[in-house]
Each structure stands twice: as C-alpha cells, then as structure tokens.
Design a protein around this motif. Structure first.
Motif, PDB file in Angstrom:
ATOM      1  N   ASP A 226       0.817  -1.212   0.000  1.00 14.52           N
ATOM      2  CA  ASP A 226       0.000   0.000   0.000  1.00 14.52           C
ATOM      3  C   ASP A 226       0.848   1.259   0.000  1.00 14.52           C
ATOM      4  O   ASP A 226       0.351   2.349   0.292  1.00 14.52           O
ATOM      5  CB  ASP A 226      -0.924   0.011   1.221  1.00 14.52           C
ATOM      6  CG  ASP A 226      -1.904  -1.149   1.186  1.00 14.52           C
ATOM      7  OD1 ASP A 226      -2.333  -1.519   0.071  1.00 14.52           O
ATOM      8  OD2 ASP A 226      -2.233  -1.677   2.262  1.00 14.52           O
ATOM      9  N   GLY A 227       2.131   1.154  -0.294  1.00 13.15           N
ATOM     10  CA  GLY A 227       3.013   2.315  -0.274  1.00 13.15           C
ATOM     11  C   GLY A 227       3.488   2.612   1.128  1.00 13.15           C
ATOM     12  O   GLY A 227       3.229   1.874   2.066  1.00 13.15           O
ATOM     13  N   ARG A 228       4.193   3.728   1.263  1.00  8.88           N
ATOM     14  CA  ARG A 228       4.739   4.117   2.562  1.00  8.88           C
ATOM     15  C   ARG A 228       3.674   4.673   3.482  1.00  8.88           C
ATOM     16  O   ARG A 228       3.745   4.509   4.693  1.00  8.88           O
ATOM     17  CB  ARG A 228       5.855   5.139   2.385  1.00  8.88           C
ATOM     18  CG  ARG A 228       7.089   4.525   1.776  1.00  8.88           C
ATOM     19  CD  ARG A 228       8.159   5.519   1.562  1.00  8.88           C
ATOM     20  NE  ARG A 228       8.476   6.251   2.775  1.00  8.88           N
ATOM     21  CZ  ARG A 228       9.514   7.032   2.905  1.00  8.88           C
ATOM     22  NH1 ARG A 228      10.334   7.186   1.907  1.00  8.88           N
ATOM     23  NH2 ARG A 228       9.732   7.688   4.019  1.00  8.88           N
ATOM     24  N   GLY A 229       2.718   5.395   2.930  1.00  8.72           N
ATOM     25  CA  GLY A 229       1.641   5.916   3.744  1.00  8.72           C
ATOM     26  C   GLY A 229       1.971   7.162   4.533  1.00  8.72           C
ATOM     27  O   GLY A 229       1.108   7.757   5.149  1.00  8.72           O
ATOM     28  N   ASP A 230       3.234   7.587   4.543  1.00 13.25           N
ATOM     29  CA  ASP A 230       3.584   8.757   5.334  1.00 13.25           C
ATOM     30  C   ASP A 230       3.974   9.962   4.493  1.00 13.25           C
ATOM     31  O   ASP A 230       4.316  11.005   5.018  1.00 13.25           O
ATOM     32  CB  ASP A 230       4.727   8.434   6.301  1.00 13.25           C
ATOM     33  CG  ASP A 230       6.004   8.020   5.578  1.00 13.25           C
ATOM     34  OD1 ASP A 230       5.931   7.703   4.380  1.00 13.25           O
ATOM     35  OD2 ASP A 230       7.065   8.006   6.221  1.00 13.25           O
ATOM     36  N   ILE A 231       3.895   9.837   3.178  1.00 15.08           N
ATOM     37  CA  ILE A 231       4.299  10.932   2.302  1.00 15.08           C
ATOM     38  C   ILE A 231       3.211  11.177   1.265  1.00 15.08           C
ATOM     39  O   ILE A 231       2.816  10.276   0.532  1.00 15.08           O
ATOM     40  CB  ILE A 231       5.620  10.612   1.583  1.00 15.08           C
ATOM     41  CG1 ILE A 231       6.748  10.482   2.595  1.00 15.08           C
ATOM     42  CG2 ILE A 231       5.950  11.681   0.551  1.00 15.08           C
ATOM     43  CD1 ILE A 231       8.068  10.087   1.990  1.00 15.08           C
ATOM     44  N   GLU A 232       2.728  12.418   1.239  1.00 16.98           N
ATOM     45  CA  GLU A 232       1.759  12.816   0.217  1.00 16.98           C
ATOM     46  C   GLU A 232       2.523  13.404  -0.956  1.00 16.98           C
ATOM     47  O   GLU A 232       3.323  14.320  -0.773  1.00 16.98           O
ATOM     48  CB  GLU A 232       0.795  13.861   0.783  1.00 16.98           C
ATOM     49  CG  GLU A 232      -0.104  13.331   1.883  1.00 16.98           C
ATOM     50  CD  GLU A 232      -1.223  12.452   1.338  1.00 16.98           C
ATOM     51  OE1 GLU A 232      -1.636  12.661   0.190  1.00 16.98           O
ATOM     52  OE2 GLU A 232      -1.668  11.563   2.073  1.00 16.98           O
ATOM     53  N   GLN A 233       2.300  12.887  -2.147  1.00 18.13           N
ATOM     54  CA  GLN A 233       2.958  13.429  -3.322  1.00 18.13           C
ATOM     55  C   GLN A 233       1.919  13.660  -4.400  1.00 18.13           C
ATOM     56  O   GLN A 233       1.132  12.778  -4.711  1.00 18.13           O
ATOM     57  CB  GLN A 233       4.035  12.479  -3.854  1.00 18.13           C
ATOM     58  CG  GLN A 233       5.242  12.389  -2.971  1.00 18.13           C
ATOM     59  CD  GLN A 233       6.375  11.625  -3.637  1.00 18.13           C
ATOM     60  OE1 GLN A 233       6.281  11.238  -4.791  1.00 18.13           O
ATOM     61  NE2 GLN A 233       7.438  11.417  -2.893  1.00 18.13           N
ATOM     62  N   GLY A 234       1.952  14.866  -4.951  1.00 15.20           N
ATOM     63  CA  GLY A 234       1.062  15.186  -6.058  1.00 15.20           C
ATOM     64  C   GLY A 234       1.645  14.705  -7.373  1.00 15.20           C
ATOM     65  O   GLY A 234       2.764  14.204  -7.435  1.00 15.20           O
TER      66      GLY A 234
END
Length: 90
Positions: free
Chosen positions: A68-76
């Motif tokens: 599910d990805g790292r989950g702690d970084i929002e990237q546009g």
C-alpha cells in the motif's frame, strides 16, 4: 541466541579504531562491511559474506511489504514535460 561482546574505541593516527575481542571470530586483515544506523547502532559482517547477508535480508520482508506504499508521504502529480531544475524543489 548470539553472544554479546564489549569493544573499546581508541584513536589510531588520525582515525578512530575499534578493538574487538578475539571471540568475535575475525582474523587480522579480514575485510568487514560496517553499516551505521540512524539510532546510533552499527552492524558489521565479513565482506566475503556480504552476498549471504544481503540475501537473508531480502527474504526477511513479507510478501505484502509496502503493497500500500509508505503511507507517510503525500505526493502530487509531477509535470515531467519541464526540463531538470537546479536547487531545492519549490
């Protein structure tokens, strides 16, 4: 269970040296790989065993690791049509 040893750090010329007990099993002239971790701990192993160590680390991850990805970084979304830039990202 692994054995625990204490070691002594000392200055040797312009470098720091680590005096290891004979019980660690290293021989004079052995090449070792040393990895320092963010928490201040270190791990080392004989350089000749590096492939075995890395293979064992690879097998240590579960099949769904980071599914599910790292989950702690929002990237546009990124605009890849522009050329490379220098300096920090805006």
């Amino acid at each position: 269970m692994s054995n625990e040893y204490r070691a002594k750090v000392f200055k040797s010329g312009n470098s720091m040296a680590l005096r290891l007990p004979k019980g660690v099993g290293l021989s004079e002239g052995d090449d070792v790989t040393l990895v320092t971790h963010g928490d201040g701990s270190c791990t080392f192993w004989r350089h000749s065993n590096a492939a075995t160590v890395l293979d064992s680390l690879y097998g240590a991850f579960s099949p769904g690791f980071m599914a599910d990805g790292r989950g702690d970084i929002e990237q546009g979304e990124r605009d890849w049509s522009v050329g490379p830039t220098r300096g920090a990202a805006a």
